[in-house]
Design a protein around this motif. Structure first.
Motif, PDB file in Angstrom:
ATOM      1  N   TYR A  23      -1.001  -7.129   3.463  1.00 41.59           N
ATOM      2  CA  TYR A  23      -1.624  -7.836   2.725  1.00 41.59           C
ATOM      3  C   TYR A  23      -1.058  -7.669   1.218  1.00 41.59           C
ATOM      4  N   ARG A  24      -0.907  -8.672   0.324  1.00 42.11           N
ATOM      5  CA  ARG A  24      -0.729  -8.494  -0.911  1.00 42.11           C
ATOM      6  C   ARG A  24      -1.496  -9.258  -1.939  1.00 42.11           C
ATOM      7  N   PRO A  25      -2.516  -8.568  -2.595  1.00 39.73           N
ATOM      8  CA  PRO A  25      -2.743  -7.058  -2.706  1.00 39.73           C
ATOM      9  C   PRO A  25      -3.302  -6.669  -1.547  1.00 39.73           C
ATOM     10  N   ASP A  26      -3.352  -5.329  -1.165  1.00 41.90           N
ATOM     11  CA  ASP A  26      -3.854  -4.943  -0.082  1.00 41.90           C
ATOM     12  C   ASP A  26      -5.647  -5.071   0.008  1.00 41.90           C
ATOM     13  N   VAL A  27      -6.070  -5.221   1.178  1.00 44.39           N
ATOM     14  CA  VAL A  27      -7.649  -5.429   1.513  1.00 44.39           C
ATOM     15  C   VAL A  27      -8.085  -4.368   2.201  1.00 44.39           C
ATOM     16  N   ASP A  28      -9.362  -4.366   2.127  1.00 49.03           N
ATOM     17  CA  ASP A  28     -10.329  -3.427   2.869  1.00 49.03           C
ATOM     18  C   ASP A  28     -10.413  -4.090   4.174  1.00 49.03           C
ATOM     19  N   TYR A  29     -10.901  -3.253   5.555  1.00 52.23           N
ATOM     20  CA  TYR A  29     -11.341  -3.853   6.564  1.00 52.23           C
ATOM     21  C   TYR A  29     -12.671  -3.254   7.231  1.00 52.23           C
ATOM     22  N   ARG A  37     -10.314  -6.622  -2.942  1.00 49.56           N
ATOM     23  CA  ARG A  37     -10.723  -5.907  -3.724  1.00 49.56           C
ATOM     24  C   ARG A  37     -10.540  -6.350  -5.032  1.00 49.56           C
ATOM     25  N   ASN A  38     -11.214  -6.018  -6.080  1.00 45.08           N
ATOM     26  CA  ASN A  38     -11.027  -6.367  -7.628  1.00 45.08           C
ATOM     27  C   ASN A  38     -10.195  -5.559  -7.929  1.00 45.08           C
ATOM     28  N   LEU A  39      -8.990  -6.280  -8.665  1.00 43.53           N
ATOM     29  CA  LEU A  39      -8.135  -5.339  -9.429  1.00 43.53           C
ATOM     30  C   LEU A  39      -7.294  -6.252 -10.201  1.00 43.53           C
ATOM     31  N   GLY A  40      -6.435  -5.499 -10.838  1.00 43.66           N
ATOM     32  CA  GLY A  40      -5.289  -6.262 -11.453  1.00 43.66           C
ATOM     33  C   GLY A  40      -5.598  -6.484 -12.880  1.00 43.66           C
ATOM     34  N   GLU A  41      -6.607  -5.912 -13.484  1.00 45.32           N
ATOM     35  CA  GLU A  41      -6.790  -6.142 -14.945  1.00 45.32           C
ATOM     36  C   GLU A  41      -6.429  -4.689 -15.836  1.00 45.32           C
ATOM     37  N   PHE A  42      -6.011  -4.784 -16.924  1.00 48.07           N
ATOM     38  CA  PHE A  42      -5.213  -3.913 -17.614  1.00 48.07           C
ATOM     39  C   PHE A  42      -6.097  -2.432 -17.594  1.00 48.07           C
ATOM     40  N   ASP A  43      -7.186  -2.534 -18.136  1.00 43.05           N
ATOM     41  CA  ASP A  43      -8.005  -1.144 -18.255  1.00 43.05           C
ATOM     42  C   ASP A  43      -8.335  -0.578 -16.896  1.00 43.05           C
ATOM     43  N   HIS A  44      -8.288  -1.421 -15.912  1.00 46.71           N
ATOM     44  CA  HIS A  44      -8.392  -0.548 -14.407  1.00 46.71           C
ATOM     45  C   HIS A  44      -7.438   0.087 -14.080  1.00 46.71           C
ATOM     46  N   GLY A  45      -6.092  -0.622 -14.221  1.00 45.08           N
ATOM     47  CA  GLY A  45      -4.627  -0.035 -13.916  1.00 45.08           C
ATOM     48  C   GLY A  45      -4.497   0.916 -14.770  1.00 45.08           C
ATOM     49  N   THR A  68      -2.267   7.164  -4.475  1.00 43.39           N
ATOM     50  CA  THR A  68      -3.128   6.063  -5.095  1.00 43.39           C
ATOM     51  C   THR A  68      -2.858   4.961  -3.850  1.00 43.39           C
ATOM     52  N   GLU A  69      -4.247   4.194  -3.817  1.00 45.24           N
ATOM     53  CA  GLU A  69      -4.116   2.910  -3.068  1.00 45.24           C
ATOM     54  C   GLU A  69      -3.360   3.141  -1.524  1.00 45.24           C
ATOM     55  N   THR A  70      -4.109   4.257  -1.015  1.00 49.96           N
ATOM     56  CA  THR A  70      -3.659   4.355   0.313  1.00 49.96           C
ATOM     57  C   THR A  70      -4.927   4.040   1.358  1.00 49.96           C
ATOM     58  N   ARG A  80     -10.901   1.773   4.333  1.00 52.40           N
ATOM     59  CA  ARG A  80     -10.809   1.384   2.817  1.00 52.40           C
ATOM     60  C   ARG A  80      -9.738   1.991   2.014  1.00 52.40           C
ATOM     61  N   ILE A  81      -9.649   1.555   0.770  1.00 48.67           N
ATOM     62  CA  ILE A  81      -8.353   1.919   0.004  1.00 48.67           C
ATOM     63  C   ILE A  81      -8.841   2.233  -1.402  1.00 48.67           C
TER      64      ILE A  81
END
Length: 178
Positions: A23-29, A37-45, A68-70, A80-81
């Motif tokens: 999955y791109r981006p990866d997702v939880d199951y 998953r909410n990600l991709g914003e500058f402050d988060h990264g 990270t993100e494993t 979970r990731i």
């Protein structure tokens, strides 16, 4: 990283199907469903990278490994990731983490809520992770979650009991001012 919204799927999928799908981006199951998953914003990264870097430069000294993100299989029906995961040095590498790490770290995104992240953290605690650290860039607060409580910190040092692992809250959030 993030608590997530459940993506509607026409039918439940098996854990095997999830684990064998990219999955791109990866997702939880979670119990047969995919959760984005909410990600991709500058402050988060930026904050995620800062935390990973501060830990990774000390990993030999502290006898840890930082990833990270494993994907982490927290139960037979959940994966979970975490944004950042700290495991013991020398532990056998697992393509999907099956054994509880020392610490999971999450960074809130603007669409995440602390309440939803607490639910996610409970999966880590149920797996046997002793502590979860949640960093909120908007309030510059770091929360320590254990099985008995959650405490917020706007300064000071976060320490993982029984290890040398520690992070300065002020140092972590300083990257947002750079």
């Amino acid at each position: 990283m993030a608590a997530a919204s459940t993506t509607a799927v026409s039918s439940l999928i098996s854990i095997e199907q999830y684990l064998n799908t990219d999955y791109r981006p990866d997702v939880d199951y979670v119990d047969g469903y995919i959760e984005e998953r909410n990600l991709g914003e500058f402050d988060h990264g930026d904050l995620q990278l800062e935390i990973g870097t501060l830990l990774r430069i000390r990993q030999k000294e502290w006898a840890i490994r930082v990833v990270t993100e494993t994907r982490m299989r927290v139960s037979p029906t959940r994966v979970r990731i975490p944004d950042v995961c700290v495991i013991e040095a020398g532990r056998k590498r697992e393509p999907v983490i099956l054994h509880p790490p020392l610490l999971c770290i999450e960074v809130l995104s603007p669409r995440d809520s602390l309440k939803a992240m607490r639910k996610r953290s409970q999966d880590y605690l149920d797996m046997g992770v002793p502590q979860i650290w949640i960093f909120d860039p908007s309030t510059r607060t770091a929360h320590i979650c254990t099985s008995s409580r959650m405490t917020g910190h706007t300064d000071g040092i976060l320490k993982l009991p029984g290890t040398q692992v520690e992070l300065s809250v002020t140092e972590v959030f300083a990257t947002l001012d750079a």
